[in-house]
Design an enzyme around this catalytic site. Structure first.
Site, PDB file in Angstrom:
ATOM      1  N   ASP A 184       3.357  -4.588  -4.904  1.00  0.00           N
ATOM      2  CA  ASP A 184       4.217  -3.364  -6.294  1.00  0.00           C
ATOM      3  C   ASP A 184       4.284  -1.429  -5.551  1.00  0.00           C
ATOM      4  OD1 ASP A 184       4.805  -3.047  -9.087  1.00  0.00           O
ATOM      5  OD2 ASP A 184       2.829  -3.086  -9.369  1.00  0.00           O
ATOM      6  N   LYS A 186       6.211   2.135  -5.685  1.00  0.00           N
ATOM      7  CA  LYS A 186       6.801   1.697  -6.903  1.00  0.00           C
ATOM      8  C   LYS A 186       5.951   3.186  -7.391  1.00  0.00           C
ATOM      9  CE  LYS A 186       4.312  -0.009 -11.126  1.00  0.00           C
ATOM     10  NZ  LYS A 186       4.942  -0.079 -12.283  1.00  0.00           N
ATOM     11  N   ASN A 189       3.156   4.286  -8.774  1.00  0.00           N
ATOM     12  CA  ASN A 189       1.821   3.253  -8.156  1.00  0.00           C
ATOM     13  C   ASN A 189       1.169   4.309  -6.664  1.00  0.00           C
ATOM     14  OD1 ASN A 189       0.840   1.852  -9.459  1.00  0.00           O
ATOM     15  ND2 ASN A 189       1.674   0.538  -8.293  1.00  0.00           N
ATOM     16  N   ASP A 202      -3.020   0.415  -7.242  1.00  0.00           N
ATOM     17  CA  ASP A 202      -3.241  -0.884  -7.735  1.00  0.00           C
ATOM     18  C   ASP A 202      -2.695  -1.618  -6.762  1.00  0.00           C
ATOM     19  OD1 ASP A 202      -2.509  -2.535 -10.504  1.00  0.00           O
ATOM     20  OD2 ASP A 202      -1.070  -1.594 -11.550  1.00  0.00           O
ATOM     21  N   THR A 220       8.224  -5.628 -10.235  1.00  0.00           N
ATOM     22  CA  THR A 220       8.031  -4.326 -11.001  1.00  0.00           C
ATOM     23  C   THR A 220       9.712  -4.838 -11.107  1.00  0.00           C
ATOM     24  OG1 THR A 220       6.314  -3.151 -11.119  1.00  0.00           O
ATOM     25  CG2 THR A 220       8.727  -2.141 -11.717  1.00  0.00           C
TER      26      THR A 220
END
Length: 369
Positions: A184, A186, A189, A202, A220
């Site tokens: 994840d 991105k 985060n 996260d 995502t």
């Protein structure tokens, strides 16, 4: 999967108090493997130890909401025993966790937050639970996140992007050495601490894959690697794909693959076709091109030289990896804040009264949590 408009970038699934090990020291470029082996031994040892002693929710003073997630809120809090220390409390509703079949993800996240130790990855300070919620409590990172910084500035220059990307590389190298995929990566985060360095946060989608492969369709949409979308067994290379996306986004101000529906977006990602901005340096273009390879046999990070193809790439020539790990490089940006509890680098949210109605959540699922 929904084929409707995708206007946000939420993570979705379809279907100890020290930040790193004091005795795992990285001071020499020739000792990276030794450091990673030391870190893995310590990680395995912590997994065997007694878990963190659970706190009571009454031990905390609540201040304000600093974030919203799929299962609840993130609150700025203090522990009553340390009123000078500000913390971020992730509140997750048990009812929603069970409804979305997310229990194993939350178990994984707790285990990782308790046991990971790296200067660029968040860790857990306290945990608690009550009849309605689970509570994970981490240090409050006062500088906001990379998404907020990019929203404010539009784009970052390549040296600035290189500084953040380098820390992401080191964090992913550490996770991968423990057979953990992040899944994840991105801007939302990537938190920016008061010293200008980052913290990946996260870990809800992170997973340890001893077999080196998994098949869960999660992440995502804009950052999903083609092999995830194609529902093929996948592993660590999905994180290097996401690194290529975020590097592109930092300097271009937009992700390389865009569409108004998930179906169109996923088709474009699977095709691997995108337009490289003309303002990118040749070195940046070359590195991104080789991270965003649909063909896994050609993707950087997954070749015979492993992560060396990334760390020794010409675009990173100005990065001293040992100095970066030890936070001895000068950050290009230091967030502004007036106090350790200043939240102006985060969005403002409407507060809501705490609910004590949980609609009969089956507590047996959380008995050993």
């Amino acid at each position: 999967m929904s084929s409707g408009s995708i206007k946000n970038k939420k993570s979705v699934e379809y279907g100890i108090t020290t930040p790193h090990d004091n005795n795992c020291i990285l001071e020499d470029i020739n000792k990276i493997q030794e450091y990673l082996e030391c870190s893995k031994i310590n990680f395995e040892n912590r997994l065997k130890q007694q878990p963190m002693k659970e706190s009571e929710i009454g031990d905390f003073i609540f201040h304000k909401t600093i974030g919203l997630g799929a299962f609840g809120r993130v609150m700025l809090v203090n522990h009553k025993s340390k009123p000078e220390q500000f913390l971020a409390m992730k509140i997750m509703k048990k009812e929603q966790i069970l409804k979305r079949n997310y229990l194993q993800h939350v178990i994984n996240e707790k285990q990782l937050l308790l046991n990971l130790r790296h200067p660029f990855i968040i860790h857990m300070e306290y945990c608690a639970k009550d009849i309605c919620n689970l509570y994970f409590v981490m240090p409050f990172i006062v500088g906001g996140d990379l998404f907020g910084l990019m929203s404010e500035r539009g784009v970052l220059d390549e040296l600035h992007a290189m500084f953040y990307a380098g820390q992401m590389v080191l964090a992913l190298q550490y996770l991968h050495s423990l057979d953990i995929i992040y899944r994840d990566l991105k801007p939302e985060n990537v938190l920016i601490a008061d010293d200008g360095f980052i913290k990946l946060t996260d870990l809800g989608l992170s997973k340890r894959i001893i077999s080196n492969r998994t098949t869960t369709l999660c992440g995502t949409p804009y950052y999903l690697a083609p092999e995830i979308i194609a529902i093929k067994p996948y592993g660590k290379p999905v994180d290097w794909w996401a690194l290529g996306i975020i590097m592109f986004e930092m300097v271009a101000g937009t992700v390389p693959f865009m569409a108004d529906t998930e179906k169109k977006l996923f088709f474009r990602i699977l095709s691997g076709r995108y337009k490289m901005p003309i303002n990118f340096s040749s070195n940046l273009s070359h590195l991104i091109k080789n991270l965003l390879r649909v063909d896994l046999s050609k993707r950087y990070g997954n070749l015979v030289n492993g992560i060396s193809d990334i760390k020794h790439h010409r675009w990173f020539i100005k990065i001293d990896w040992i100095m970066l790990y030890n936070k001895k490089l000068v950050p290009p940006y230091i967030p502004t804040f007036t106090s350790p509890s200043d939240t102006h680098n985060f969005e403002s949210f409407v507060e809501e009264a705490a609910s004590i109605a949980c609609n009969g959540v089956d507590q047996t699922y959380f008995a050993d949590f």
